[in-house]
Design a protein around this motif. Sequence first.
Motif, PDB file in Angstrom:
ATOM      1  N   ASN A 102       0.711  -1.151   0.071  1.00 57.51           N
ATOM      2  CA  ASN A 102      -0.039   0.014   0.066  1.00 57.51           C
ATOM      3  C   ASN A 102       0.908   1.390   0.165  1.00 57.51           C
ATOM      4  N   THR A 103       1.705   1.468  -0.764  1.00 59.53           N
ATOM      5  CA  THR A 103       2.661   2.581  -0.996  1.00 59.53           C
ATOM      6  C   THR A 103       1.851   3.766  -1.572  1.00 59.53           C
ATOM      7  N   ASP A 104       2.358   4.788  -1.167  1.00 59.74           N
ATOM      8  CA  ASP A 104       1.314   6.245  -1.600  1.00 59.74           C
ATOM      9  C   ASP A 104       2.326   7.213  -1.572  1.00 59.74           C
ATOM     10  N   PHE A 105       2.925   7.253  -2.702  1.00 57.98           N
ATOM     11  CA  PHE A 105       3.868   8.275  -3.091  1.00 57.98           C
ATOM     12  C   PHE A 105       3.243   9.683  -3.751  1.00 57.98           C
ATOM     13  N   ALA A 106       3.972  10.691  -3.519  1.00 54.03           N
ATOM     14  CA  ALA A 106       3.126  11.783  -4.086  1.00 54.03           C
ATOM     15  C   ALA A 106       3.462  11.575  -5.742  1.00 54.03           C
ATOM     16  N   ALA A 107       2.085  12.355  -6.161  1.00 53.94           N
ATOM     17  CA  ALA A 107       1.768  12.293  -7.713  1.00 53.94           C
ATOM     18  C   ALA A 107       3.074  12.912  -8.304  1.00 53.94           C
TER      19      ALA A 107
ATOM     20  N   THR B 226       6.056  11.878  -8.730  1.00 56.65           N
ATOM     21  CA  THR B 226       7.358  11.785  -8.294  1.00 56.65           C
ATOM     22  C   THR B 226       7.832  10.396  -9.037  1.00 56.65           C
ATOM     23  N   THR B 227       9.072  10.232  -9.200  1.00 59.26           N
ATOM     24  CA  THR B 227       9.601   8.936  -9.931  1.00 59.26           C
ATOM     25  C   THR B 227       9.130   7.763  -9.025  1.00 59.26           C
ATOM     26  N   MET B 228       9.157   7.762  -7.669  1.00 63.50           N
ATOM     27  CA  MET B 228       8.680   6.615  -6.945  1.00 63.50           C
ATOM     28  C   MET B 228       7.344   6.418  -7.088  1.00 63.50           C
ATOM     29  N   ALA B 229       6.396   7.275  -7.634  1.00 65.96           N
ATOM     30  CA  ALA B 229       4.839   6.949  -7.855  1.00 65.96           C
ATOM     31  C   ALA B 229       4.719   6.267  -9.258  1.00 65.96           C
ATOM     32  N   LYS B 230       5.632   6.929 -10.245  1.00 63.64           N
ATOM     33  CA  LYS B 230       5.461   6.372 -11.460  1.00 63.64           C
ATOM     34  C   LYS B 230       6.165   5.096 -11.501  1.00 63.64           C
ATOM     35  N   ILE B 231       7.067   4.588 -10.802  1.00 65.56           N
ATOM     36  CA  ILE B 231       7.575   3.206 -10.975  1.00 65.56           C
ATOM     37  C   ILE B 231       6.781   2.270 -10.100  1.00 65.56           C
TER      38      ILE B 231
ATOM     39  N   VAL C 294      16.975   2.959 -17.907  1.00 69.87           N
ATOM     40  CA  VAL C 294      16.743   2.377 -16.540  1.00 69.87           C
ATOM     41  C   VAL C 294      16.346   3.253 -15.764  1.00 69.87           C
ATOM     42  N   ASP C 295      15.876   3.276 -14.765  1.00 67.04           N
ATOM     43  CA  ASP C 295      15.511   4.035 -13.761  1.00 67.04           C
ATOM     44  C   ASP C 295      16.682   4.432 -12.606  1.00 67.04           C
ATOM     45  N   LEU C 296      17.453   3.417 -12.549  1.00 72.99           N
ATOM     46  CA  LEU C 296      18.821   3.797 -11.800  1.00 72.99           C
ATOM     47  C   LEU C 296      19.664   2.630 -12.061  1.00 72.99           C
ATOM     48  N   VAL C 297      20.858   3.125 -11.835  1.00 66.63           N
ATOM     49  CA  VAL C 297      22.072   2.185 -11.974  1.00 66.63           C
ATOM     50  C   VAL C 297      22.910   2.023 -10.634  1.00 66.63           C
TER      51      VAL C 297
ATOM     52  N   PHE D 242      14.948   9.651  -1.424  1.00 67.68           N
ATOM     53  CA  PHE D 242      14.219   8.415  -1.118  1.00 67.68           C
ATOM     54  C   PHE D 242      15.154   7.125  -1.054  1.00 67.68           C
ATOM     55  N   ILE D 243      16.039   7.204  -2.048  1.00 65.86           N
ATOM     56  CA  ILE D 243      16.872   5.991  -2.073  1.00 65.86           C
ATOM     57  C   ILE D 243      17.922   6.163  -0.697  1.00 65.86           C
ATOM     58  N   ASN D 244      18.332   7.263  -0.455  1.00 61.69           N
ATOM     59  CA  ASN D 244      19.318   7.483   0.628  1.00 61.69           C
ATOM     60  C   ASN D 244      18.349   7.016   1.952  1.00 61.69           C
ATOM     61  N   ASP D 245      17.327   7.490   2.160  1.00 63.76           N
ATOM     62  CA  ASP D 245      16.410   7.197   3.511  1.00 63.76           C
ATOM     63  C   ASP D 245      16.305   5.702   3.383  1.00 63.76           C
ATOM     64  N   THR D 246      16.042   5.138   2.367  1.00 62.09           N
ATOM     65  CA  THR D 246      16.133   3.637   2.053  1.00 62.09           C
ATOM     66  C   THR D 246      16.952   2.941   2.793  1.00 62.09           C
TER      67      THR D 246
END
Length: 292
Positions: free
Chosen positions: A35-40, A42-47, A114-117, A254-258
Amino acid sequence: MRFLRTKATLATLGLALSLAACGGDGDKDDDVAKNTDFAAGTTMAKIADAGKLKVGTKFDQPGFGLVGLSDEPEGFDVEVAKIIAAELGIDEDQIEWTESPSAVREDLIESGDVDLVVATYTINDERKMRITFAGPYYVAGQQLMVKSDNDTITGPEDIKANPDMKVCSVDGSTPAENIKQYLADPKQLVTFDVYDKCAAALGNGQVDIVTTDNVILLGFASKSDGDFKLVGEQFTEEPYGIGIKKGDVEFCEFINDTLKDHADDYVEAWEDTAGEIEGTQTPELPEADTCA
């Protein structure tokens, strides 16, 4: 698991297969966020909406990113990507892996392939001109690998004194640039697109030295049945970052916090992969740089 292989992969897969699969069970089952809820927008929401994460990594580096007999990428970089995917709500079976040799990593990010490397990717100012780095998540150091019976080379300073010797690294890599100051002649440097070609060239005598980051060399040495050894001390500091599109600060944070929130998973990822190679030490997650 989905794959995209570049021509380089097809050309080198045979050599990669000759190296036994590196440490790590590759089956680490991170808890996938529900149930992820990312801000519309954002890359996180798109992925999350797409239901897949496109990851670039190396396919030829024992301990960090290697396609072995399982035909799936394994290694520390691969497991780091899985931690990020899980926090995005993406199961590891929905990760689309793309081989990312050093010379094309920025291209893959800029094109959106790619989204990330996550690919033993040293953070430096030149690359920051084109992309943004999250991290660092690991700090390596450049070193030299030679045949076990080579007692001539004990450090980078010996290369200039032996101008007939050839040094191998890969196109577009930081080690290839760093080693130039130690050469008597630019022709001493031989480059390929991937490191397993350098290891093969060392094995058959085409080159005398392979240089890249110490943890990568330890992986090749551990699979050489005693034919290769590392010499000298590491002579650079290489902070590895995760490459994403230029200016995507929200995704970077987001990546750093994760990674910070999953310190135990980070250590487990290391110990199951690169940490199984003799001579490596379990790292502490470095403090992340400011995202920009």
